[in-house]
Write an enzyme that holds these catalytic residues in place. Sequence first.
Site, PDB file in Angstrom:
ATOM      1  N   ILE A 104       8.898  -1.342   8.428  1.00  0.00           N
ATOM      2  CA  ILE A 104       9.183  -2.400   7.688  1.00  0.00           C
ATOM      3  C   ILE A 104       9.468  -1.872   6.437  1.00  0.00           C
ATOM      4  O   ILE A 104       8.957  -1.228   5.734  1.00  0.00           O
ATOM      5  CB  ILE A 104       7.520  -3.009   8.177  1.00  0.00           C
ATOM      6  CG1 ILE A 104       6.944  -3.115   9.108  1.00  0.00           C
ATOM      7  CG2 ILE A 104       8.531  -3.926   6.994  1.00  0.00           C
ATOM      8  CD1 ILE A 104       5.923  -3.826   9.625  1.00  0.00           C
ATOM      9  N   THR A 116       5.337  15.206  12.467  1.00  0.00           N
ATOM     10  CA  THR A 116       6.218  14.221  13.804  1.00  0.00           C
ATOM     11  C   THR A 116       6.785  13.696  12.849  1.00  0.00           C
ATOM     12  O   THR A 116       8.481  13.643  13.404  1.00  0.00           O
ATOM     13  CB  THR A 116       4.933  13.287  14.344  1.00  0.00           C
ATOM     14  OG1 THR A 116       3.559  13.767  14.517  1.00  0.00           O
ATOM     15  CG2 THR A 116       5.611  12.068  14.939  1.00  0.00           C
ATOM     16  N   GLY A 173       5.558   1.842   8.030  1.00  0.00           N
ATOM     17  CA  GLY A 173       6.391   2.422   8.397  1.00  0.00           C
ATOM     18  C   GLY A 173       7.499   1.843   8.626  1.00  0.00           C
ATOM     19  O   GLY A 173       8.270   2.115   7.096  1.00  0.00           O
ATOM     20  N   GLY A 211       4.204   6.913  13.382  1.00  0.00           N
ATOM     21  CA  GLY A 211       4.854   6.643  15.094  1.00  0.00           C
ATOM     22  C   GLY A 211       6.610   7.547  14.394  1.00  0.00           C
ATOM     23  O   GLY A 211       6.674   6.683  12.989  1.00  0.00           O
ATOM     24  N   LYS A 251      -1.971   1.817   0.521  1.00  0.00           N
ATOM     25  CA  LYS A 251      -0.941   0.972   0.885  1.00  0.00           C
ATOM     26  C   LYS A 251      -0.277  -0.563  -0.046  1.00  0.00           C
ATOM     27  O   LYS A 251       0.713  -0.787  -1.169  1.00  0.00           O
ATOM     28  CB  LYS A 251      -0.005   0.454   2.205  1.00  0.00           C
ATOM     29  CG  LYS A 251       0.025   1.809   2.625  1.00  0.00           C
ATOM     30  CD  LYS A 251      -0.499   1.365   4.166  1.00  0.00           C
ATOM     31  CE  LYS A 251      -0.531   2.860   5.562  1.00  0.00           C
ATOM     32  NZ  LYS A 251      -0.381   2.523   6.576  1.00  0.00           N
TER      33      LYS A 251
END
Lengths: 428, 428
Positions: free
Chosen positions: B138, B14, B136, B304, B207
């Site tokens: 941010i 993706t 992601g 995403g 993270k």
Amino acid sequence: MTQPLRLGIAGLGTVGIGVVKIVKQQAELLSARTGRKIEISAVSARTRDKDRGVSLSGFAWEDDPVALATRDDVDVFVELMGGSDGPAKAATEAALKAGKHVVTANKAMLAVHGQALAEEAEGAGVNLRFEAAVAGGIPVIKTLTESLAGNQITRVMGVMNGTCNYILTRMESAGLTYETVFDEANALGYLEADPTLDVGGIDAGHKLAILASIAFGTQVDFNGIEIEGIERISISDIRHARDMGYRIKLLGVAQMSGRGLESRMSPCLVPANSPLGALEGPTNMCILEGDSVGQIVLRGAGAGEGPTASAVMGDICDIARGLKIATFGVPADQLVQAESARSAVPAPYYLRMELADKPGALAKVATILGEAGISIDRMRQTAHNESTASVLIVTHKCTRDSLDSALAALPATNVLDAEPVALRIEQV
Amino acid sequence: MTQPLRLGIAGLGTVGIGVVKIVKQQAELLSARTGRKIEISAVSARTRDKDRGVSLSGFAWEDDPVALATRDDVDVFVELMGGSDGPAKAATEAALKAGKHVVTANKAMLAVHGQALAEEAEGAGVNLRFEAAVAGGIPVIKTLTESLAGNQITRVMGVMNGTCNYILTRMESAGLTYETVFDEANALGYLEADPTLDVGGIDAGHKLAILASIAFGTQVDFNGIEIEGIERISISDIRHARDMGYRIKLLGVAQMSGRGLESRMSPCLVPANSPLGALEGPTNMCILEGDSVGQIVLRGAGAGEGPTASAVMGDICDIARGLKIATFGVPADQLVQAESARSAVPAPYYLRMELADKPGALAKVATILGEAGISIDRMRQTAHNESTASVLIVTHKCTRDSLDSALAALPATNVLDAEPVALRIEQV
């Protein structure tokens, strides 16, 4: 380790002193993070003899900021004086001409002279950075210019005047009138010497002009912004909005429509349960929307010594690390002049009208809205006093043009007791 | 205009395809913003023949990511394969050794091998960037490393696993059990092949390890993080928390205490009306606190195609513009090994115990808490069924050590019907 980076700081108010403190107190941290010592060579302010709570010994003093900006021992001119013209502009121009980088918190100067200054900076091959000019400690300039560089930006929004947000949320929480809270804020020193800069939306408008330029690759154009202040918001508007699930915010919005760049700073209704709706007190919020990233929300203190000095220091550290970037994200000679489009994007609106309490008054209003092609989503009439009634209307989506034609036609009906209030309901 | 910046992209899932699309579709925008063309030289993935919805013709193909990483026509190796070891690590090391910049979204690799990779990158004089690895779209890595470079960071926090936040908020809104929502999420493809990575807090822990390193100038230390998943959160915990004005979030917190670096990823109670408390669904949020800036809140999509590709492109554009920065903000050889301190900072805790419904049960619990020096702020007993009762306790601030000693002493009372649930109430 490379040569130290030497600063000349003009303006020793809250923010200037905040920067001096950080440079002195975090010297070790700054040099570990940037690989260079960061030093202050010289400072300048209007008054020399004044206790500022931090020692300035060891720094040269200049009465004239232009002289400071062009000193041989200054690599970065830090402009914290403020004002769109006068000494701030003269010294910034002198610094750029002399090949110095400039870091500034001066939104007014950038909103009015940003294009010319960007051209000068890029011609001289230096950076002109201004994170502190928009939303204080919130890294909105960097996020927009750097983090979102792979995005076509679709919309930027922001609550960027803490004083206005304080006034609006205090009116709601304490149930006080605009006038009372305005006086409170004034007594607390929250308002500019000319309060219109705050409550009239001008200060926030300067910030929006800067964001719009970066977002859409357009020349900064403060005059293209539709600006409306919060002076006419009543406690009853706030209460009615709350009853319908909204809050009223002085919201800046810039987006590109088919007709051009639409940018406005005006009181809007936003959903109470959205991040914008939940924003209380003087906190600021910026919302950036891009075709890939979706929506990014940034929240933090928009003013004050620490947050603003933090933003100035971020820019200084970037320069110490060797950042090289066009002022508004793309080279100044590639920024286009945008057509500014007056609120082209349709939205629902909240209307409040004080109507003479006589038969047929409401029918006349409804007829005029219908003739302008505006359909009504919700309507409510509340008794006001013996002779007038408050009528609240939420429209379905319509253009600002339709709304304006309706508003223009209303006075001829002779049923209005005061000028109507019309607030956009922004989809966030 | 300088030479084009040439990418080699390994991994065409993706995110990889998202990056290919942006490079192709936004070519003009990217070159205006960075002053260089950004081009793809070659790509690599496990399967060559597969319709990925975008043409790869014009790009060379490599079966072996190591070969891709070291091609002469690659300036930046874009690692989007994932996995802490194996091909991702081999190719990243090969790229760095060959003097290529690396952009990666691989949190596991950085959390486990970040220190060694940073040393290699800095030894080779290239950038290793990883905005997409944490939260992601941010811009939390950039904000922490660059915007807040003038701050002593005091605390970083984040909700950084969208799947867990989806599960917890869906349990609350639909009134469903953990097991039911877990199965739903699995059916929707929200969970990793090994769901423990998500619900066990490991992905989010990776993270946090990265953020803590940048925040505190410490060597990345995944093993030093206390990790607790959301598997034991019941719908009744969520309801009780809500009744008391809280929401339960899988929250990462890192802060430096007198005893060392305290970093934990665990379900916590946060005030429902705080930005964290209001966070619904798969959205992520990072909160950064510094001595000057105060609190900065960043919110956006944590996963995403678009958001993650946006973060990768931000890093690529930075490299195109000539950014030069140490991997974790300060040079790798200056990063210190932090003592990891187990929850040293005191906090109130939420406790739920299932007690055998017999006389004196509650007294025994209260006695044990008292002996551990823990005082009770609020207590509530709800009938559960005929033989057990749910007891909820909110303590005053106490240390995790005191709490643990109390929890260790409880089983001997023989009044517990199940292992107690203990959740920290984090002050946000």
